[in-house]
Design a protein around this motif. Structure first.
Motif, PDB file in Angstrom:
ATOM      1  N   ARG A 224      -6.987   4.699  -0.569  1.00 44.16           N
ATOM      2  CA  ARG A 224      -7.726   5.317  -1.681  1.00 44.16           C
ATOM      3  C   ARG A 224      -9.116   5.747  -1.212  1.00 44.16           C
ATOM      4  N   LEU A 225      -9.716   4.929  -0.331  1.00 41.84           N
ATOM      5  CA  LEU A 225     -11.027   5.330   0.210  1.00 41.84           C
ATOM      6  C   LEU A 225     -10.863   6.602   1.056  1.00 41.84           C
ATOM      7  N   MET A 226      -9.794   6.633   1.858  1.00 45.24           N
ATOM      8  CA  MET A 226      -9.591   7.822   2.694  1.00 45.24           C
ATOM      9  C   MET A 226      -9.407   9.072   1.819  1.00 45.24           C
ATOM     10  N   ASP A 227      -8.624   8.944   0.756  1.00 47.24           N
ATOM     11  CA  ASP A 227      -8.415  10.092  -0.154  1.00 47.24           C
ATOM     12  C   ASP A 227      -9.753  10.593  -0.704  1.00 47.24           C
ATOM     13  N   ARG A 228     -10.614   9.640  -1.105  1.00 50.45           N
ATOM     14  CA  ARG A 228     -11.913  10.042  -1.687  1.00 50.45           C
ATOM     15  C   ARG A 228     -12.774  10.739  -0.633  1.00 50.45           C
ATOM     16  N   MET A 229     -12.745  10.198   0.594  1.00 48.71           N
ATOM     17  CA  MET A 229     -13.558  10.806   1.658  1.00 48.71           C
ATOM     18  C   MET A 229     -13.057  12.215   1.990  1.00 48.71           C
ATOM     19  N   MET A 230     -11.753  12.359   2.107  1.00 50.88           N
ATOM     20  CA  MET A 230     -11.183  13.673   2.451  1.00 50.88           C
ATOM     21  C   MET A 230     -11.463  14.687   1.334  1.00 50.88           C
ATOM     22  N   ALA A 231     -11.432  14.194   0.087  1.00 47.80           N
ATOM     23  CA  ALA A 231     -11.668  15.099  -1.052  1.00 47.80           C
ATOM     24  C   ALA A 231     -13.068  15.716  -0.969  1.00 47.80           C
ATOM     25  N   THR A 232     -14.034  14.981  -0.397  1.00 47.47           N
ATOM     26  CA  THR A 232     -15.402  15.528  -0.338  1.00 47.47           C
ATOM     27  C   THR A 232     -15.473  16.772   0.559  1.00 47.47           C
ATOM     28  N   ILE A 233     -14.506  16.928   1.459  1.00 50.52           N
ATOM     29  CA  ILE A 233     -14.514  18.155   2.279  1.00 50.52           C
ATOM     30  C   ILE A 233     -13.307  19.044   1.935  1.00 50.52           C
ATOM     31  N   GLY A 234     -12.773  18.834   0.738  1.00 55.66           N
ATOM     32  CA  GLY A 234     -11.738  19.742   0.229  1.00 55.66           C
ATOM     33  C   GLY A 234     -10.340  19.499   0.790  1.00 55.66           C
ATOM     34  N   LEU A 235     -10.089  18.288   1.291  1.00 58.00           N
ATOM     35  CA  LEU A 235      -8.744  18.005   1.818  1.00 58.00           C
ATOM     36  C   LEU A 235      -8.030  17.019   0.902  1.00 58.00           C
ATOM     37  N   SER A 236      -6.761  17.281   0.631  1.00 57.99           N
ATOM     38  CA  SER A 236      -5.985  16.324  -0.166  1.00 57.99           C
ATOM     39  C   SER A 236      -4.530  16.362   0.265  1.00 57.99           C
ATOM     40  N   ARG A 237      -3.845  15.239   0.052  1.00 60.05           N
ATOM     41  CA  ARG A 237      -2.435  15.203   0.475  1.00 60.05           C
ATOM     42  C   ARG A 237      -1.542  16.042  -0.441  1.00 60.05           C
ATOM     43  N   GLN A 238      -2.084  16.548  -1.532  1.00 61.29           N
ATOM     44  CA  GLN A 238      -1.300  17.448  -2.399  1.00 61.29           C
ATOM     45  C   GLN A 238      -1.326  18.883  -1.874  1.00 61.29           C
ATOM     46  N   THR A 239      -2.373  19.234  -1.093  1.00 56.97           N
ATOM     47  CA  THR A 239      -2.517  20.651  -0.715  1.00 56.97           C
ATOM     48  C   THR A 239      -2.598  20.917   0.782  1.00 56.97           C
ATOM     49  N   ASN A 240      -3.427  20.164   1.515  1.00 52.58           N
ATOM     50  CA  ASN A 240      -3.706  20.596   2.887  1.00 52.58           C
ATOM     51  C   ASN A 240      -3.882  19.452   3.891  1.00 52.58           C
ATOM     52  N   LEU A 241      -3.287  18.305   3.597  1.00 53.03           N
ATOM     53  CA  LEU A 241      -3.428  17.147   4.480  1.00 53.03           C
ATOM     54  C   LEU A 241      -2.060  16.514   4.711  1.00 53.03           C
ATOM     55  N   TYR A 242      -1.821  16.082   5.949  1.00 56.52           N
ATOM     56  CA  TYR A 242      -0.559  15.404   6.287  1.00 56.52           C
ATOM     57  C   TYR A 242      -0.948  14.083   6.953  1.00 56.52           C
ATOM     58  N   ILE A 243      -0.268  13.002   6.580  1.00 58.38           N
ATOM     59  CA  ILE A 243      -0.702  11.663   7.015  1.00 58.38           C
ATOM     60  C   ILE A 243       0.474  10.859   7.564  1.00 58.38           C
ATOM     61  N   THR A 244       0.223  10.217   8.704  1.00 61.47           N
ATOM     62  CA  THR A 244       1.232   9.292   9.222  1.00 61.47           C
ATOM     63  C   THR A 244       0.519   8.145   9.933  1.00 61.47           C
ATOM     64  N   ASN A 245       1.279   7.310  10.616  1.00 61.36           N
ATOM     65  CA  ASN A 245       0.726   6.176  11.351  1.00 61.36           C
ATOM     66  C   ASN A 245       1.295   6.148  12.755  1.00 61.36           C
ATOM     67  N   ILE A 246       0.642   5.412  13.628  1.00 63.34           N
ATOM     68  CA  ILE A 246       1.166   5.188  14.986  1.00 63.34           C
ATOM     69  C   ILE A 246       2.490   4.423  14.888  1.00 63.34           C
ATOM     70  N   LEU A 247       2.521   3.387  14.036  1.00 65.62           N
ATOM     71  CA  LEU A 247       3.753   2.599  13.842  1.00 65.62           C
ATOM     72  C   LEU A 247       4.346   2.896  12.473  1.00 65.62           C
ATOM     73  N   PRO A 248       5.669   3.032  12.387  1.00 64.61           N
ATOM     74  CA  PRO A 248       6.267   3.307  11.075  1.00 64.61           C
ATOM     75  C   PRO A 248       6.645   2.036  10.304  1.00 64.61           C
ATOM     76  N   TYR A 249       6.465   0.867  10.951  1.00 62.87           N
ATOM     77  CA  TYR A 249       6.826  -0.389  10.279  1.00 62.87           C
ATOM     78  C   TYR A 249       5.620  -1.307  10.202  1.00 62.87           C
ATOM     79  N   ARG A 250       5.539  -2.078   9.132  1.00 64.15           N
ATOM     80  CA  ARG A 250       4.432  -3.015   8.970  1.00 64.15           C
ATOM     81  C   ARG A 250       4.575  -4.199   9.933  1.00 64.15           C
TER      82      ARG A 250
END
Ligand code: URA
Length: 260
Positions: free
Chosen positions: A127-153
């Protein structure tokens, strides 16, 4: 149950949770205090052959290379049985956001919330990352793609080992090649060290543009930055994260005409 027994059991349980054993792996509890029976002569197990050592789901490199779309990559990763993390996690956490977005963020590994929901960065640091990205106009609904190094917890949210990072690296390389971002953002030391193949710490790396050459030969600018979970623990570091965000915004606005 006697009060003293109950207290002792609760103390043992909280010790296990503190040690990171916070997932039940088998439906039935296992007795660890009873030694397994000695194998008899006739039960002696044969020497493992290469076929036995080979993960039944196939090798990461082969599976990753065979995927020609993000959906095929997700399926290939789900088939890969080469990591014990698959047994302890609830599900594969593949990606979120817009495939083909100009910015791809790569985090460390799913936490408890991501493991339950099946999408990366959906807990408090997400949620913090979403808020930070939103300040520069990026969101996972429009122009951001997100993943991790590991796919399992990793159990208990422990830091992924170098071996675990290396094991899943072929999938991440293929993921980048298929998602084709213009810019990569590496959130935290684990993803920066893993993808950039460096031992340099994130506090030195952050904010300095690097290069990643994809398997298709495309050179992608990479910005290592601080992990949002670190920012939650160290609010003063948000100043540095803000500088990184502005650098990202500048690079996005400048288009592709900037030397890396
Ligand atoms: N931290 C990460 O690095 N990734 C997630 O998906 C969640 C928390």
């Amino acid at each position: 149950m006697e009060d003293a027994t109950r207290q002792a059991l609760l103390a043992a349980l909280s010790w296990q949770a503190a040690m990171g054993a916070d997932e039940a792996i088998l439906a039935e509890p296992q007795r660890r205090d009873v030694p397994p029976p000695e194998p008899t002569q006739t039960q002696a197990s044969p020497r493992p052959t290469l076929a036995v050592l080979r993960p039944p789901g196939g090798m990461a490199v082969e599976l990753a290379a065979g995927a020609t779309s993000l959906e095929e990559l997700r399926e290939a990763m789900a088939r890969f049985e080469g990591s014990p993390l698959r047994e302890t996690a609830s599900q594969l956490v593949f990606a979120d956001g817009v495939p083909g977005a100009p910015v791809m963020v790569i985090g460390e590994a799913p936490g408890a919330d991501e493991d339950r929901i099946g999408r990366p960065f959906v807990g408090v640091s997400g949620r913090l990352m979403d808020r930070m990205m939103a300040t520069i106009g990026l969101s996972r609904q429009t122009n951001l793609y997100i993943t991790n190094i590991l796919p399992y917890r990793p159990p208990g949210n422990r830091t992924p080992s170098d071996a675990e990072v290396a094991l899943f690296m072929p999938f991440l390389h293929r993921h980048i090649a298929l998602a084709r971002p213009r810019l990569l953002v590496l959130a935290g030391g684990v993803s920066a060290k893993g993808l950039l193949q460096t031992r340099e710490g994130i506090t030195r790396l952050r904010g300095k543009w690097q290069k990643f050459t994809s398997s298709q030969g495309e050179v992608i600018p990479v910005l290592p930055t601080l992990h949002p979970a670190y920012l939650l623990r160290n609010p003063l570091a948000k100043r540095d994260a803000w500088r990184d965000l502005l650098a990202l915004q500048r690079r996005l606005n400048d288009g592709d005409n900037v030397a890396i």
